[in-house]
Design a protein around this motif. Structure first.
Motif, PDB file in Angstrom:
ATOM      1  N   SER A 134       0.795  -1.227   0.000  1.00 16.83           N
ATOM      2  CA  SER A 134       0.000   0.000   0.000  1.00 16.83           C
ATOM      3  C   SER A 134       0.830   1.281   0.000  1.00 16.83           C
ATOM      4  N   PHE A 135       2.105   1.209   0.405  1.00 11.94           N
ATOM      5  CA  PHE A 135       2.942   2.394   0.508  1.00 11.94           C
ATOM      6  C   PHE A 135       3.900   2.541  -0.667  1.00 11.94           C
ATOM      7  N   CYS A 136       3.804   1.652  -1.659  1.00 11.19           N
ATOM      8  CA  CYS A 136       4.770   1.624  -2.766  1.00 11.19           C
ATOM      9  C   CYS A 136       4.064   1.917  -4.085  1.00 11.19           C
ATOM     10  N   HIS A 164       8.228  -4.006   7.278  1.00 11.92           N
ATOM     11  CA  HIS A 164       7.318  -2.849   7.302  1.00 11.92           C
ATOM     12  C   HIS A 164       6.202  -2.911   8.343  1.00 11.92           C
ATOM     13  N   LEU A 209      -0.492  -3.513   4.967  1.00 14.13           N
ATOM     14  CA  LEU A 209       0.599  -2.843   4.254  1.00 14.13           C
ATOM     15  C   LEU A 209       1.228  -3.728   3.183  1.00 14.13           C
ATOM     16  N   LEU A 258       6.114   5.020   8.460  1.00 15.08           N
ATOM     17  CA  LEU A 258       4.870   5.677   8.082  1.00 15.08           C
ATOM     18  C   LEU A 258       4.276   6.383   9.299  1.00 15.08           C
ATOM     19  N   PHE A 267       9.655   7.296   4.732  1.00 14.32           N
ATOM     20  CA  PHE A 267       8.712   7.161   3.619  1.00 14.32           C
ATOM     21  C   PHE A 267       8.899   8.294   2.613  1.00 14.32           C
ATOM     22  N   ALA A 322      -0.657   9.209  -2.323  1.00 15.76           N
ATOM     23  CA  ALA A 322      -0.301   8.297  -1.232  1.00 15.76           C
ATOM     24  C   ALA A 322      -1.052   8.705   0.033  1.00 15.76           C
ATOM     25  N   TYR A 324      -0.250   8.177   3.076  1.00 10.23           N
ATOM     26  CA  TYR A 324       0.634   8.151   4.237  1.00 10.23           C
ATOM     27  C   TYR A 324       1.508   9.391   4.280  1.00 10.23           C
TER      28      TYR A 324
END
Length: 411
Positions: free
Chosen positions: A150-152, A257, A267, A306, A335, A341, A343
């Motif tokens: 989810s963060f990439c 992560h 995540l 995050l 991050f 995004a 985050y």
């Protein structure tokens, strides 16, 4: 890692001229020798009636001297050079953009495949010290990624295809060659000292080409890199970690992560299939292969920070418990935001507090310095102009917009 390739004023304008990085173009029917291992080359030479020791000579010309023209291979007979010219080629992926940051970071965008093809990115990160002797190359293994962390931003582009061996090793070839463009052939050296398979894609889901490429990196006739300087990073494909331990001895990094299954399911969705306990057990098996733990020493734990999500004291304490029986070095990664995004980056103070908890528990814990963000080459930003053929990015943006609207409507 969704973004447009940036042409900032900090980029050397001349660095956009990619003609000097392109190997000689040949017929697509020819055999590309760039990604062939020494064993495969030996078989090839025997099949065409030549001595197999020629394989070692050719590999040195390709990977140590960055020569693509058979006519320049002076220790090969004229007759063999002519035969190779007719049947073979040495062809790296096409460079469509290259950008050099003011901090020494370099990024290349490659076109792979026929016609319009697809685009992938590679980043070279110099050492923090003044000598700049250490140069680490972050290599991609797939076009896009199927894992959708989810963060990439790469995951938001979906998965298009695996890269071939020559497309993977070609990234290392281009990076080395970029330092040798104006150097006479006899004086050329290999500049890249470390390789991390941490670019676009999940390396263990493209197993055979990745292993073949890393084998070339380790081969003394090619790049001659130490097995401690070649690292494969995985989000946790447990069966393939075990398979890797049977095939190759390289350093292993785990994209962790999150320190508990509930958060990691959110995540890193592959955690639903291979939860943390299975992943940690696989990592333990990897470094203790054949009972010789010292051979592989430790696993590197990658952990993106995050804000308010995975950066609290309780998360650090959970990591201490999770990793207590796994020899590991922890790398905390601030991050790097990308468009839409959901985050934010943890504050410097929060990251340092998190680090102190881990260090006090006896772990070696470092904070990764963000490099190359002026050319969108920072960790988590790789994607360049890759087309979103799965429409995953479009769906992601719509989902974020809907969530933002709900927040606004609630006051």
């Amino acid at each position: 890692m969704a973004h447009d390739v940036v042409r900032s004023s900090l980029v050397d304008e001349q660095s956009s001229d990619t003609t000097s990085t392109q190997p000689v173009q040949h017929s697509t029917q020819k055999i590309n020798l760039l990604g062939m291992s020494r064993a495969n080359l030996e078989r090839f030479f025997e099949e065409i009636g030549e001595k197999k020791f020629r394989a070692g000579q050719i590999i040195k010309w390709i990977h140590q001297y960055f020569v693509t023209d058979f006519a320049q291979m002076s220790n090969i007979s004229g007759k063999l050079r002519e035969k190779l010219q007719q049947r073979c080629e040495i062809k790296a992926p096409e460079v469509v953009h290259r950008h050099y940051s003011k901090d020494g970071t370099r990024k290349w965008v490659f076109r792979v495949g026929e016609g319009a093809g697809s685009l992938v990115e590679t980043v070279l990160i110099p050492a923090d010290d003044k000598s700049g002797a250490r140069k680490t190359l972050c290599i991609s293994s797939q076009v896009g990624c199927a894992l959708d962390c989810s963060f990439c931003s790469t995951g938001k582009q979906g998965f298009q295809r695996d890269l071939s061996t020559d497309e993977i090793i070609g990234q290392l070839w281009i990076a080395n060659q970029s330092y040798m463009e104006d150097v006479d052939i006899p004086e050329r050296t290999r500049s890249v000292t470390n390789v991390v398979m941490m670019g676009m894609g999940e390396p263990l889901l493209n197993f055979k080409p990745v292993v073949e490429s890393m084998s070339l990196m380790l081969d003394d006739f090619a790049y001659g890199m130490s097995k401690r300087r070649v690292t494969l990073s995985t989000s946790g494909i447990v069966p393939m970690i075990d398979k890797l331990s049977e095939e190759l001895d390289v350093a292993l990094a785990i994209s962790l992560h999150a320190p508990n299954d509930e958060l990691r399911n959110e995540l890193v969705p592959i955690n639903k299939k291979y939860p943390l306990q299975q992943l940690i057990s696989a990592a333990q098996r990897y470094i203790r292969k054949d009972g010789n733990e010292s051979a592989r020493k430790h696993v590197t734990i990658e952990y993106v920070m995050l804000e308010g999500v995975n950066d609290q004291d309780i998360h650090a304490q959970q990591m201490v418990r999770l990793l207590k029986d796994l020899p590991s070095k922890i790398n905390l990664i601030p991050f790097n935001p990308f468009p839409h995004a959901p985050y934010g980056r943890s504050s410097r103070n929060r990251i340092m507090t998190f680090q102190k908890i881990l260090s006090d528990a006896g772990f070696v814990c470092t904070i990764r310095q963000t490099r190359g963000d002026d050319i969108d080459a920072a960790c988590g930003q790789l994607v360049g102009q890759v087309a979103d053929r799965t429409r995953r990015a479009e769906q992601w943006k719509k989902k974020v917009a809907q969530q933002n609207e709900i927040v606004r409507s609630q006051g």
